[in-house]
Design an enzyme around this catalytic site. Structure first.
Site, PDB file in Angstrom:
ATOM      1  N   SER A 143       2.978  -2.760  -7.008  1.00  0.00           N
ATOM      2  CA  SER A 143       3.370  -3.049  -5.639  1.00  0.00           C
ATOM      3  C   SER A 143       2.619  -2.123  -4.690  1.00  0.00           C
ATOM      4  O   SER A 143       1.393  -2.153  -4.640  1.00  0.00           O
ATOM      5  CB  SER A 143       4.896  -2.922  -5.483  1.00  0.00           C
ATOM      6  OG  SER A 143       5.329  -3.470  -4.270  1.00  0.00           O
ATOM      7  N   GLU A 243      -0.883 -10.631  -7.523  1.00  0.00           N
ATOM      8  CA  GLU A 243       0.532 -11.003  -7.430  1.00  0.00           C
ATOM      9  C   GLU A 243       1.009 -10.650  -6.042  1.00  0.00           C
ATOM     10  O   GLU A 243       0.391  -9.865  -5.335  1.00  0.00           O
ATOM     11  CB  GLU A 243       1.351 -10.274  -8.504  1.00  0.00           C
ATOM     12  CG  GLU A 243       1.367  -8.758  -8.395  1.00  0.00           C
ATOM     13  CD  GLU A 243       2.395  -8.215  -7.408  1.00  0.00           C
ATOM     14  OE1 GLU A 243       3.415  -8.891  -7.149  1.00  0.00           O
ATOM     15  OE2 GLU A 243       2.152  -7.122  -6.858  1.00  0.00           O
ATOM     16  N   HIS A 314       6.236  -9.125  -9.105  1.00  0.00           N
ATOM     17  CA  HIS A 314       7.589  -8.759  -8.708  1.00  0.00           C
ATOM     18  C   HIS A 314       8.586  -9.706  -9.383  1.00  0.00           C
ATOM     19  O   HIS A 314       9.216 -10.555  -8.746  1.00  0.00           O
ATOM     20  CB  HIS A 314       7.745  -8.836  -7.191  1.00  0.00           C
ATOM     21  CG  HIS A 314       7.052  -7.734  -6.452  1.00  0.00           C
ATOM     22  ND1 HIS A 314       5.679  -7.663  -6.328  1.00  0.00           N
ATOM     23  CD2 HIS A 314       7.559  -6.651  -5.795  1.00  0.00           C
ATOM     24  CE1 HIS A 314       5.369  -6.593  -5.616  1.00  0.00           C
ATOM     25  NE2 HIS A 314       6.481  -5.963  -5.287  1.00  0.00           N
TER      26      HIS A 314
END
Length: 342
Positions: A143, A243, A314
């Site tokens: 992230s 992602e 995620h």
């Protein structure tokens, strides 16, 4: 679960879940290439935990500490754990100093970011990586930690581990499902130097092919914001994985246009599309294109293999990946596979 019961249970995890062995087997040697691969960890080595972005409490990281200790690792907890400055794990100065101490600490063999959120970009240019480059250690997270992965790749060619962080470890291992267990154990396998191989099922929009290349990537929105900076990700000859979460389709379209216009898709070896949690369009503002439409439009002139719905992102099935390490990537009618070669 008390500590004694927890560690006793974890000592039996390998016997309880033998199927997980398929995700990592033999220890593999380092390559004779320009890529710098930190030393893999062994029992007794120390992992530091710090908060370069969002805040987290000591109670929240305790399950991860207990589990990693049961793997035979020592844990050093940074000063930013239990610190809070609104959404951040302490002030910019506190987070920078805590990360700097870990970068410089000769005792540490790996640094695990406690959680994502937002904040690493506020401190990245304040950090001195001289001692870290002289004696690299594994940087772990995903992230917002994509900033660190990209910076290490672009500036220093040092490998790192894209994986879940402390806030994703189950609070009660006995209640965790097999996918959650496998993803957490993949962190230990990556740190220990085991070969990682992941398989994704067939997908209608996959594009076949078989290639080898260094794996890079992470969160798409983070990669977009780094364009033109000192941390800008270089993708030529690489296998790129992406992602994201909580983004509107029109925003994802803009991000993929950014990848195309900045040349990041031109000379790829392969493209891996992981989990994308799309935010529903606002009523009356429908974008009219799917994620698959968006990606296919940007890559139609290229010939590299592509796979969709890979287990990274995620989501629960977010497995550890070795960024900066050479991989074999194959897509065929049976699905896709990604295998670390070092």
């Amino acid at each position: 679960m008390n500590r004694k019961h927890f560690l006793s249970f974890m000592a039996m995890a390998g016997a309880t879940f033998p199927a997980l062995k398929s995700f990592g087997s033999s220890v593999i040697p380092e390559p004779a290439t320009a890529v710098k691969i930190p030393d893999y960890l062994k029992a007794g080595d120390t992992i530091g935990i710090t908060c370069p972005a969002g805040f987290i409490t000591m109670a929240e990281i305790l399950p991860s500490v207990q589990l990693m200790e049961s793997w035979g690792f020592r844990i050093k907890i940074g000063k930013t754990v239990d610190r809070r400055d609104f959404t951040f794990g302490g002030s910019d100065q506190e987070r920078m100093l805590d990360m700097q101490n870990m970068l410089d600490d000769p005792e540490l063999k790996a640094i695990m970011c406690a959680r994502g959120g937002y904040g690493a970009v506020r401190i990245i240019d304040l950090l001195n990586f001289d001692r870290f480059v002289a004696s690299p250690k594994w940087m772990i997270g995903f992230s917002d930690v994509t900033i660190l992965h990209c910076h290490l790749s672009r500036k220093y060619g040092i490998a790192s581990i894209h994986s879940k962080m402390c806030n994703s470890f189950p609070s009660d291992w006995t209640l965790a499902d097999p996918v959650q267990i496998a993803t957490i154990l993949s962190i230990r396998q990556a740190l220990s130097g085991e070969q990682l191989k992941y398989i994704a099922p067939p997908h209608l929009f996959n594009r076949p092919g078989k290639v080898e290349g260094v794996l890079v990537g992470g969160n798409l929105s983070i990669i977009e914001t780094l364009a033109g900076s000192k941390s800008d990700l270089k993708t030529e000859g690489k296998i790129l994985f992406l992602e994201d979460t909580g983004e509107y389709l029109y925003r994802l379209d803009r991000m993929f246009w950014n990848l195309k216009r900045t040349g990041k898709l031109e000379q790829l070896q392969g493209l891996i599309i992981g989990g994308f949690k799309v935010k529903p369009d606002d009523p009356g503002e429908e974008f009219g294109r799917t994620l698959y439409d968006i990606v296919q439009e940007k890559i139609k002139e290229y010939n590299f293999p592509v796979c969709f719905d890979f287990p990274v992102g995620h989501q629960k099935n977010n497995f550890a990946l070795k960024c900066g390490v050479k991989h074999s990537f194959e897509v065929n009618s049976n699905g896709s596979s990604l295998t670390s070669l070092y």
